[in-house]
Design a protein around this motif. Sequence first.
Motif, short mmCIF file in Angstrom:
data_model
loop_
_atom_site.label_atom_id
_atom_site.label_comp_id
_atom_site.label_asym_id
_atom_site.label_seq_id
_atom_site.Cartn_x
_atom_site.Cartn_y
_atom_site.Cartn_z
N SER C 223 -40.52 -34.12 -4.62
CA SER C 223 -41.69 -33.25 -4.52
C SER C 223 -41.75 -32.25 -5.67
N GLN C 224 -42.97 -31.96 -6.09
CA GLN C 224 -43.18 -30.91 -7.08
C GLN C 224 -43.33 -29.55 -6.40
N ALA C 249 -36.26 -30.48 -2.62
CA ALA C 249 -36.66 -31.37 -3.72
C ALA C 249 -35.58 -31.23 -4.78
N PRO C 250 -34.65 -32.16 -4.81
CA PRO C 250 -33.53 -32.03 -5.76
C PRO C 250 -34.01 -32.40 -7.17
N ASP C 251 -33.19 -32.99 -7.99
CA ASP C 251 -33.70 -33.43 -9.29
C ASP C 251 -34.83 -34.43 -9.04
N VAL C 498 -31.75 -16.64 -10.37
CA VAL C 498 -33.19 -16.46 -10.26
C VAL C 498 -33.71 -17.51 -9.30
N LEU C 499 -34.32 -17.08 -8.23
CA LEU C 499 -34.89 -18.02 -7.28
C LEU C 499 -36.40 -18.07 -7.53
N THR C 500 -36.89 -19.26 -7.72
CA THR C 500 -38.31 -19.38 -8.05
C THR C 500 -38.98 -20.39 -7.14
N GLY C 501 -40.24 -20.13 -6.87
CA GLY C 501 -41.03 -21.07 -6.08
C GLY C 501 -41.58 -22.21 -6.89
N CYS C 502 -41.38 -22.15 -8.21
CA CYS C 502 -41.76 -23.28 -9.05
C CYS C 502 -40.72 -24.38 -8.91
N GLY C 533 -36.41 -25.45 -5.57
CA GLY C 533 -36.51 -26.74 -4.89
C GLY C 533 -35.87 -26.82 -3.52
N ASP C 534 -35.61 -25.69 -2.87
CA ASP C 534 -34.98 -25.73 -1.55
C ASP C 534 -35.59 -24.63 -0.71
#
Lengths: 165, 269, 788
Positions: C223-224, C249-251, C498-502, C533-534
């Motif tokens: 998933s993106q 969504a891992p790699d 850094v936790l990102t929603g991207c 991604g998590d």
Amino acid sequence: MPTVSLTVNGKAVTADVDPRTLLVQFLREHLRLTGTHVGCDTSQCGACVVHLDGKAVKSCTTLVLSINGSSVTTIEGLADANGPLHPMQEAFRQNHGLQCGYCTPGMIMAAVDMVNRKGNDLDDHTIRKELDGNLCRCTGYHNIVKSIAAGARAMAGGAGQQAAE
Amino acid sequence: MYNFTFHQPTTLRQAVNLLAKNEDAKLLAGGHSLLPVMKQRLASPAAIIDISRIPELSGVELKGRSVVVGAGTTHSEVANSQVLKDSIPGLAEVPASIGDPHVRHRGTIGGSIANNDPNADYPAAALGLGATIITNKRRIAADDFFQGMFTTALEPNEIITKMQFPIAKKCAYQKFKHPASGFALVGVFVSKRGSDVRVAVTGAGANGVFRVPEFEAALKKRFNAKSLDGLSVSADGMNNDIHAGPEYRAHLVGVLARRAVADANARKD
Amino acid sequence: MSATGIGASVRRKEDQRFITGKGHYTDDISRPGQAHAYFVRSPHAHATVRGIDTAAASAKPGVLAILTGAQLAADKIGNLICGWMIHSKDGSPMNMAPHPALAAGKVNHAGDAVAVVIAETLAQARDASEAVKVDYQVLPAVVDPAKAQAKGAPQIHEGAPNNTIYQWEIGDSAAAEAVFKSAKHVATVDLINNRLVPNALEPRAALAEYDDGADSLTLWNTSQNPHVARLVISAFVGMAPEHKLRVIAPDVGGGFGSKIFIYPEEVVCLWAARKVGRPVKWTADRSEAFLTDCHGRDHVTHAELALDDNGRITGMRVKTIANLGAYMSTFSSAVPTYLYATLLSGQYEIPMIHCAVDAVYTNTVPVDAYRGAGRPEATFVVERLIEVAARQLGLDPAELRRRNFVKTFPYQTVVASLYDAGDYNASMKKAMDIHDVKGFGKRRRVSARSGKLRGLGYSTYIEACGVAPSAVVGSLGAGVGLWESAEVRVNPAGTVEVLTGCHAHGQGHETTFAQLVSERLGIPIEQVSVVHGDTDKVQFGMGTYGSRSGAVGMSAIAKALDKVEAKAKKIAAHLLEAAEADIVFQDGKFTVAGTDKSLAFGEVALGAYVAHKFPTGEIEPGLKEGAFYDPTNFTFPAGCHICEIEIDQDTGRTEIVAWTAVDDFGVVINPMIVEGQVHGGIAQGVGQALLEGAVYDADGQLVSGSFMDYAMPHAENFPSIKVDTTVTKCPSNPLGIKGCGEAGAIAAPAAVINAITDAVGHENVTMPATAQVVWAAVRKAKAVRAAA
């Protein structure tokens, strides 16, 4: 079930397998070497390229039973576990030859094979032609071509150089 | 894939016996035609007889006025054979456009000829050179061997062992690649050996590889691309797919034949 | 500029695992006790399902369960949805037909899922799937969008008469009519924007696991945007409440849009995992991907451009039919409307534009956003029109562009977009210089001597990126806000997460986002890691698409970094026993202004967590800040691509001999990565122009259903590409970033077709311009010239 014995990345392995097991399934599912990928089912994308007795082959189109006794090198075995990266791996990093990374193991294995066959001085045209069996959807190939040319030169340099097998 | 039993004989005799013993068996050489079809579950052989480790099937050898190529010779071995480069350079150049380097490490000339894919390259070379296909039972002229797409003169229990190619220095293959598959959208092999001129076309015909007598007759008079001026093949019976229709394919046959003749003539005798 | 800060071509941190084969893509992950799913799919494009007999299949070895749409409905698993409401010009809402994850009595495209077999091994699941007997009553199919609304066409969904989803428009049709009535010159084009298959190299996959102790589900998914997946699967599909559903969504091996959407397979795997009490894995093979991944583009367009005698554009009108396939995918409705028509002004001042779009259902795979999403279609219309107009008027195409460029900013177009900054002439001029356009005439003559046709084509494109402003997208019908979130966690020893929603699936966020942190906090990039991604790690985010992660995602990080810096200053002031106002933060050091008293960033971080003697009434312990960033406007990357081609007249084969791209992406974080994005985008655009096309036959069978028939770009299809930039800063976000991910795919098709039509001297060249198409165009042009 029939038995197959191989040398994979320098280690002897023996396993009982369903006859329809493809080399790529054997690597990914039996040996958990998941660096070798599957991107198509028509033998075209090259994400599954490994070296079989020193030559690049598509592991998705090879029955593992067919190659009993052979030696296989995958992306995980290209460089020594604790040693430096293979020059081709390093060249892909230095030249941004990958984006999502999915085609990358196959690309690198194909690139090393290309150098083995075509030498260390590879021009743009040769590299593009020889990449006929590898698809990349991210890079537009530009930096892959650059990476391979640089990696080929670095492989001649000797530093960290080793046959992939 | 459906399941099957697997056999890997090491002699031709064993292979023939296995073929006789196993109903619905398929021979596997490089696997690059058969395995993709099996993966799609479009073929379901009960037994696979892997003939890739039979020494009798390998090797390229000069024999008098011809070159004998073992059926198990891989595409890359054909491409790298000095014997072929020296004596039939047009044949040695054919595998350069087959598949890709990885496929060429595994795929074999015998497999390609036995499969007779209507878009494959070697059938054009075999027909265009007037090769003889040698099996465990007999010798078959290329003109008799190819009998329509995926159809050959091979009988059940018959295995191609060798191909005998007459030496023809003046020969060349021109291919227009299918942009997706890399097979021949159209491929034309031309050769001139004494007064024998052959023009064989693959990819174009709905019924597989074929010769073009009109082109051959014109080239017999004078082996020059100009001899084909004004000549064309009919679009009737040409393949039609999303990349090329019959008319375009017919046109390409003429273009590629001219280019192949020019290439052949450019070689030093 | 520091060696690892903004503007440096830092080598990517993520590469180590990819070049050594140690990435973790979804299919690389296996769970104990994992079972495998294989879907039974409709071989027909349109049929009613009269019955499904699973008895024989259920008895096959290894089968754990065979599940159908009836059971899905009985378990009250909801339908998939389209999350963007579009209203027709008459005010009525779009006709969104039900989209169950397994067909409910009717299949609407070849590949539609009818049932799923869960078995111990994949081979067993597939073996058993062949024994599932489905009784189909085949119905006539419609695949051509131009025929979908015709009288007597097969009707696909009840509630969508004439297969029409909506009839939308922007602009004033009567005013446009008036402009065209009095126009001195009118250029007209009829275009087909060919249907494409995204073909990310990693096929889609899903692995679902149910924990019955905690009554929670975990989904590993290609998933993106894992958070959006969780939201939809939770709130709309009703699988589980959000706090009981973790999506990882891992790699991810490439997305290009196709992995934004919520697909039936992931829903079914979650449902099946709970039903059979085993982890369930599904991985598409490529053939399945062709039949189930959302396709892209597929527009049929008639467009006209009105000009005065001075070559000034006076108006444009466009009529488009957009094919959305058998069902409305997650964002499909927005693509041919707000992501398309709002860009029809291109880089030009156009005083009047009217665009009408009909979206239709057909018996084909759903169509949704694919790299560029609407903007490539818009650019193709605008840039083909202007090229045709220039040729009609006998003007140099560069000159006609120059005359009409928007030159003052901000510029409010008549199609809602507010261009904030740009210098279109600068990028075109730079591209023309680099490309040596002046030398083209000579090069063309050289080609002619060897019987080849040479052509040159421009594409001066614009795009709207950073798909975000929540208020704007909300007013246009989006079901969500498109802000982005970030959290900066400073650890006691001074390392930073850094936790990102991207979500990165090739874009290199683990490097570029770390560059921002390295620059701002003055710490080595090795001390920064980017977590994405998590849904269990990152609070919420909207994911990566629409070239938004730099402009929106990094801006959120910048905002969080502002807060970290502010708090760290407070702590430093306390530790240094100085006034907060006197603390200066520079190069990773907190200094009391005018003294040599200072603390390194790491010391302050440690101080924050040790917290001895903290005035806890004033300062909370710890150093962790979050931010949600919502920009004020879209960003508007723009640029000029020049394509030069050579055509073999005998075969029609087109070879691209040179390509120059000069793009204005605003501030560039990592030039190496940006160039890579441009290369990749161009390759996909060239693929569309020359090679790729999803083709259905009249019965709705996908003829181009594998890499044997669908032509993917290979290395051999390209020359070395020249890439450069011009810079105008984006005023709508704190970093001045515009975005770069889609530019190449947006610009390229028009540049290629403009070059080919230039070479051939005939405007009717459809995409993909295969050798056969170009050969036919060459013959047609010759015939026209001979007749003249």
